[in-house]
Design an enzyme around this catalytic site. Sequence first.
Site, PDB file in Angstrom:
ATOM      1  N   HIS A  41      -7.423  -0.671   5.628  1.00 48.16           N
ATOM      2  CA  HIS A  41      -6.382   0.225   6.133  1.00 48.16           C
ATOM      3  C   HIS A  41      -6.177   1.347   5.106  1.00 48.16           C
ATOM      4  CE1 HIS A  41      -2.704   1.482   8.140  1.00 48.16           C
ATOM      5  NE2 HIS A  41      -2.027   1.321   7.020  1.00 48.16           N
TER       6      HIS A  41
ATOM      7  N   HIS B   3       0.848  -1.203   0.000  1.00 43.67           N
ATOM      8  CA  HIS B   3       0.000   0.000   0.000  1.00 43.67           C
ATOM      9  C   HIS B   3       0.880   1.248   0.000  1.00 43.67           C
ATOM     10  CE1 HIS B   3       0.776  -0.454   4.283  1.00 43.67           C
ATOM     11  NE2 HIS B   3       0.239   0.708   4.543  1.00 43.67           N
TER      12      HIS B   3
ATOM     13  N   HIS C 216       4.719  -4.514  10.833  1.00 48.45           N
ATOM     14  CA  HIS C 216       5.094  -3.840  12.085  1.00 48.45           C
ATOM     15  C   HIS C 216       5.159  -4.820  13.242  1.00 48.45           C
ATOM     16  CE1 HIS C 216       4.619   0.380  10.678  1.00 48.45           C
ATOM     17  NE2 HIS C 216       3.714  -0.149   9.863  1.00 48.45           N
TER      18      HIS C 216
ATOM     19  N   HIS D 151       1.435   3.988   1.909  1.00 47.71           N
ATOM     20  CA  HIS D 151       1.981   4.785   3.015  1.00 47.71           C
ATOM     21  C   HIS D 151       3.506   4.902   2.940  1.00 47.71           C
ATOM     22  CE1 HIS D 151      -1.845   4.163   5.661  1.00 47.71           C
ATOM     23  NE2 HIS D 151      -1.950   5.187   4.836  1.00 47.71           N
TER      24      HIS D 151
ATOM     25  N   ASP E 160       5.917   4.859   5.031  1.00 52.30           N
ATOM     26  CA  ASP E 160       6.804   3.900   5.704  1.00 52.30           C
ATOM     27  C   ASP E 160       6.859   2.552   4.981  1.00 52.30           C
ATOM     28  OD1 ASP E 160       4.063   3.648   6.725  1.00 52.30           O
ATOM     29  OD2 ASP E 160       4.853   2.184   8.138  1.00 52.30           O
ATOM     30  N   HIS E 161       6.163   2.450   3.832  1.00 48.19           N
ATOM     31  CA  HIS E 161       6.193   1.231   3.028  1.00 48.19           C
ATOM     32  C   HIS E 161       6.796   1.458   1.644  1.00 48.19           C
ATOM     33  CE1 HIS E 161       3.548  -1.132   5.821  1.00 48.19           C
ATOM     34  NE2 HIS E 161       3.432   0.101   6.268  1.00 48.19           N
TER      35      HIS E 161
ATOM     36  N   ASP F 275      -0.127  -3.725   6.370  1.00 43.52           N
ATOM     37  CA  ASP F 275      -0.745  -3.202   7.591  1.00 43.52           C
ATOM     38  C   ASP F 275      -2.204  -3.643   7.713  1.00 43.52           C
ATOM     39  OD1 ASP F 275       1.620  -1.933   8.095  1.00 43.52           O
ATOM     40  OD2 ASP F 275       0.890   0.101   7.739  1.00 43.52           O
TER      41      ASP F 275
END
Length: 255
Positions: free
Chosen positions: A108, A52, A168, A54, A56-57, A130
Amino acid sequence: MELIAVPAFADNLIWMLHDGRQALVVDPGAASPVALALRERNLRLTAILVTHHHADHVGGLRELLPLLDGLVHGPATEQMPVDVQPHREGDRFEWAGVRFEVLDVPGHTAGHIAYVGTANGQAPWVFCGDTLFSGGCGRLFEGTPAQMVESLGKLAILPGEARVCCAHEYTLSNLRFARTVEPRNATLADYEARCKTLRAEGRWTLPSTIATERAINPFLRADAEEIIASALAHGAPSSARTDVFATLREWKNTF
Ligand SMILES: [Zn+2]
Ligand SMILES: [Zn+2]
């Protein structure tokens, strides 16, 4: 195939699969820890999977492109910072003898996808970003409880031995909540004790397995009697799965 967790930021895990020569990474939010892990093992990066959009990905994608001799696979309906091979549910592809199948798991984010990898003689790997965490699930930033219930349901019916490679290490805080919601689940209490030991030794609790999550994760257990009772006591309008799930998810947000 060997599976390695490459840590990034405070609690992200960038999963790496490798066969001693080629490597694939999932959701590289940062490039430098991936580059280091490749160098240390003398591996060639030949695929990247993204679940996805985001930061942090996807934050390491641009910087990793010069190292990549292969494709970036990503969700068909989300904005990506680099060109990706777009995927949606039902897509299949192969990398280094691992067969991957794509699932749509919105909730998410609106276009979140998961990858299920299968290789002969090994338990499958589920790269679920996530969506599903050990003992928990992702927050609903772009989707509805009903969507997330359906998405988690697709993951819950995968083979029990499949390894849950989520993005995570949130397990201990998830389990504190899970124990509040389902205090009489003995399997959950055992699992929490095991995970506390692992973390105290500086080890990851991940990957988990689908069978473990079915036994301990309240977000997959919205039909368990004790969980329904907890949700009803916490304001759920009915014992319907979506109502129980939505109540747990909101409760967890402020837990
Ligand atoms: Zn996310
Ligand atoms: Zn994340």
